[in-house]
Scaffold this active site. Structure first.
Site, PDB file in Angstrom:
ATOM      1  N   LYS A 134      -6.757  -1.019  -1.916  1.00 32.55           N
ATOM      2  CA  LYS A 134      -6.533   0.407  -2.157  1.00 32.55           C
ATOM      3  C   LYS A 134      -7.187   0.842  -3.452  1.00 32.55           C
ATOM      4  CE  LYS A 134      -3.467   2.338  -4.468  1.00 32.55           C
ATOM      5  NZ  LYS A 134      -2.224   2.780  -5.137  1.00 32.55           N
ATOM      6  N   ASP A 138      -2.713   4.590   0.654  1.00 34.69           N
ATOM      7  CA  ASP A 138      -1.541   4.464  -0.198  1.00 34.69           C
ATOM      8  C   ASP A 138      -0.305   4.811   0.621  1.00 34.69           C
ATOM      9  OD1 ASP A 138      -1.582   7.205   0.096  1.00 34.69           O
ATOM     10  OD2 ASP A 138      -1.451   7.646  -2.044  1.00 34.69           O
TER      11      ASP A 138
END
Length: 219
Positions: free
Chosen positions: A121, A139
């Site tokens: 991420k 996320d």
């Protein structure tokens, strides 16, 4: 799962609702962004943005982070959750940047993921925001919105969510859609109190329809 027409409708709605969505972490360069994203793990952007102005005034280069005792860096970020492990990772990633990348933030996702505390991420965010590379960073907001709407399956892992979104969303829209989905999840489709009654996607949202039926039964 949504079909192509429904996916397109979602993407267009995200754009209509949040046309100017962008990274909300305060930063002036790729290095500051990298540090901010590492700090943001399991912490809100708002909290990180309260800590980083003083942090970035004190530490401007990887060498600066290496020149202080770990305990001092911990104190500088102690308002943020997991500050001990984050301080340790920051010093480790700075050492790697100095040793392997001449003190610069690497640009490829693979190289970014070689840094301590940098998962997929974080690598996607930095690659996208700092270096304009197409990426979808999954996320908590992106994952929640994707599963509620039916863009992916409830049982999908984070990596599976990312792969599914990459298939369903045109590559030239990855980065913008990532930010718009974050805004949609952060300000509209919230974890605890989603604004289903006023949602333009309610008619095709499987989670929203479940909530609606439940409320109608209780009325």
């Amino acid at each position: 799962m949504l079909n192509k027409t429904q996916v397109r409708y979602c993407l267009d709605t995200f754009w209509e609702m949040y046309p100017d969505a962008e990274c909300e972490l305060t930063h002036k360069n790729p290095f500051e962004l990298l540090i901010a994203v590492v700090l943001s793990a399991q912490a809100t952007d708002a909290l990180v943005n309260k800590v980083t102005p003083g942090l970035f005034e004190k530490y401007k280069t990887p060498e600066d982070y290496m020149d202080v005792p770990l305990e001092e860096l911990e104190q500088d970020i102690r308002r943020i959750g997991l500050y001990r492990s984050k301080a340790k990772n920051i010093q480790k990633l700075c050492r790697t940047m100095i040793d392997r990348f001449d003190g610069k933030v690497p640009e490829t996702k693979e190289e970014l993921e070689s840094l301590a505390g940098v998962g997929r991420k974080t690598a996607n965010v930095v690659a996208s925001v700092a270096f304009n590379q197409p990426a979808i960073a999954v996320d908590t907001h992106v994952e929640r919105v994707s599963k509620r709407l039916g863009l992916c399956r409830y049982k999908d892992s984070v990596k599976e969510v990312e792969r599914t979104l990459m298939k369903k969303i045109p590559e030239d829209e990855w980065s913008d859609t990532h930010h718009r989905m974050i805004f949609f999840g952060r300000y509209h489709c919230k974890a605890k109190n989603p604004n289903c009654p006023d949602c333009p996607l309610l008619f095709l949202c499987r989670e929203g329809q479940k909530r609606k039926r439940k409320e109608e039964k209780m009325a």
